[in-house]
Write a protein that holds these residues in place. Structure first.
Motif, mmCIF file in Angstrom:
data_model
loop_
_atom_site.group_PDB
_atom_site.id
_atom_site.type_symbol
_atom_site.label_atom_id
_atom_site.label_comp_id
_atom_site.label_asym_id
_atom_site.label_seq_id
_atom_site.Cartn_x
_atom_site.Cartn_y
_atom_site.Cartn_z
ATOM 1 N N VAL A 43 11.918 -31.239 -19.182
ATOM 2 C CA VAL A 43 12.652 -31.888 -18.345
ATOM 3 C C VAL A 43 12.590 -31.888 -17.010
ATOM 4 C CG1 VAL A 43 15.096 -32.619 -18.171
ATOM 5 C CG2 VAL A 43 14.354 -32.030 -20.449
ATOM 6 N N ASN A 44 12.579 -32.916 -16.340
ATOM 7 C CA ASN A 44 12.734 -33.068 -14.739
ATOM 8 C C ASN A 44 11.197 -32.819 -14.288
ATOM 9 O OD1 ASN A 44 15.067 -34.179 -14.725
ATOM 10 N ND2 ASN A 44 15.994 -32.015 -14.442
ATOM 11 N N LEU A 45 10.046 -32.812 -15.016
ATOM 12 C CA LEU A 45 8.719 -32.242 -14.623
ATOM 13 C C LEU A 45 8.097 -33.551 -13.946
ATOM 14 C CD1 LEU A 45 7.627 -29.401 -17.111
ATOM 15 C CD2 LEU A 45 8.466 -29.146 -14.665
ATOM 16 N N GLU A 46 8.562 -34.533 -14.205
ATOM 17 C CA GLU A 46 7.725 -35.793 -13.870
ATOM 18 C C GLU A 46 7.776 -35.903 -12.435
ATOM 19 O OE1 GLU A 46 11.112 -35.888 -15.262
ATOM 20 O OE2 GLU A 46 10.382 -36.546 -17.423
ATOM 21 N N LEU A 47 8.963 -35.369 -11.649
ATOM 22 C CA LEU A 47 8.628 -35.306 -10.018
ATOM 23 C C LEU A 47 7.573 -34.354 -9.733
ATOM 24 C CD1 LEU A 47 9.949 -36.161 -7.595
ATOM 25 C CD2 LEU A 47 11.512 -33.900 -7.602
ATOM 26 N N GLU A 48 7.520 -33.179 -10.307
ATOM 27 C CA GLU A 48 6.503 -32.195 -10.001
ATOM 28 C C GLU A 48 4.837 -32.938 -10.191
ATOM 29 O OE1 GLU A 48 7.075 -27.916 -10.939
ATOM 30 O OE2 GLU A 48 9.086 -28.390 -11.089
ATOM 31 N N SER A 49 4.974 -33.362 -11.331
ATOM 32 C CA SER A 49 3.566 -33.694 -11.853
ATOM 33 C C SER A 49 3.128 -35.073 -10.827
ATOM 34 C CB SER A 49 3.750 -34.371 -13.230
ATOM 35 O OG SER A 49 4.149 -35.179 -13.575
ATOM 36 N N LEU A 50 4.040 -35.854 -10.663
ATOM 37 C CA LEU A 50 3.681 -36.757 -9.537
ATOM 38 C C LEU A 50 3.472 -36.523 -8.299
ATOM 39 C CD1 LEU A 50 3.566 -40.066 -9.110
ATOM 40 C CD2 LEU A 50 6.109 -40.013 -8.459
ATOM 41 N N THR A 51 4.300 -35.453 -7.597
ATOM 42 C CA THR A 51 3.918 -34.999 -6.440
ATOM 43 C C THR A 51 2.613 -34.092 -6.414
ATOM 44 O OG1 THR A 51 6.428 -34.674 -6.232
ATOM 45 C CG2 THR A 51 4.817 -33.145 -4.616
ATOM 46 N N ALA A 52 2.277 -33.530 -7.432
ATOM 47 C CA ALA A 52 0.873 -32.885 -7.418
ATOM 48 C C ALA A 52 -0.283 -33.816 -7.344
ATOM 49 C CB ALA A 52 0.950 -31.972 -8.647
ATOM 50 N N ALA A 53 -0.069 -34.753 -8.107
ATOM 51 C CA ALA A 53 -1.127 -35.969 -8.309
ATOM 52 C C ALA A 53 -1.211 -36.446 -6.969
ATOM 53 C CB ALA A 53 -0.721 -36.868 -9.296
ATOM 54 N N LEU A 54 -0.173 -37.075 -6.223
ATOM 55 C CA LEU A 54 -0.262 -37.818 -5.053
ATOM 56 C C LEU A 54 -0.803 -36.677 -3.866
ATOM 57 C CD1 LEU A 54 2.822 -39.985 -5.152
ATOM 58 C CD2 LEU A 54 0.386 -40.488 -5.625
ATOM 59 N N LEU A 55 -0.147 -35.447 -3.920
ATOM 60 C CA LEU A 55 -0.292 -34.480 -2.816
ATOM 61 C C LEU A 55 -2.089 -33.961 -3.104
ATOM 62 C CD1 LEU A 55 0.936 -32.599 -0.777
ATOM 63 C CD2 LEU A 55 1.416 -30.965 -2.242
ATOM 64 N N GLY A 56 -2.583 -33.954 -4.331
ATOM 65 C CA GLY A 56 -3.860 -33.694 -4.491
ATOM 66 C C GLY A 56 -4.952 -34.971 -4.200
#
Length: 172
Positions: free
Chosen positions: A99-112
């Motif tokens: 739950v609520n890991l969507e923000l972290e995965s999206l941030t990691a992808a865009l930051l990467g």
């Protein structure tokens, strides 16, 4: 849900040279395979092309629907692998763990380096960004910061990356 075999939890909690076994046996091979496919094969170029302009990709003759199905299947396979790793690490199945890991995965992808509008990105950059996010969150946890602040820092990073991408796209 408990009752996980002891052998599985030993693997999930084990380490070689201070590196967790699931990272060595699942994450690194998946990373290497994804890197090979996306950067060295024609199929990887198709994935980037479909992400950048689906209509043009279809006009070139690439089977977009089949490609999208395969990419979703691979995504599901990797999600299942992540679920297996969390099961072996925690020793129990917890339905609310993602739950609520969507923000972290999206941030990691865009930051990467993955472009918000598609067509660009690298597996190496996303892995580096994910490791950086985990390091930042671990440091904040060690400092005793509330999880709300951790979520706020991840959200702030996402906003900064999106603004930087927007400026970069409009300057080209």
């Amino acid at each position: 849900i408990s009752g996980v075999p002891v052998e599985l939890t030993q693997w999930g909690r084990g380490a070689n040279f201070a590196i967790p076994l699931p990272f060595l046996t699942c994450v690194i091979p998946a990373f290497f395979i994804a890197w090979l496919i996306l950067s060295k094969s024609a199929w990887g170029k198709w994935v980037y092309a479909c992400g950048f302009n689906e209509h043009a990709t279809r006009l070139v003759g690439i089977p977009v629907d089949r490609l999208r199905l395969l990419v979703y299947c691979l995504s599901g396979l990797l999600a299942g692998c992540a679920g297996f790793i969390s099961l072996s690490w925690l020793g129990s199945a917890r339905p609310e763990i993602g739950v609520n890991l969507e923000l972290e995965s999206l941030t990691a992808a865009l930051l990467g380096g993955v472009a918000i509008f598609g067509g660009r990105g690298s597996v190496v950059g996303v892995l580096a960004a994910a490791l950086m996010l985990v390091t930042i969150k671990t440091c904040m946890l060690q400092l005793g910061l509330n999880s709300v602040w951790q979520l706020g820092v991840v959200g702030l990073l996402l906003i900064i990356v999106l603004m930087a991408q927007r400026l970069f796209i409009y300057r080209r």
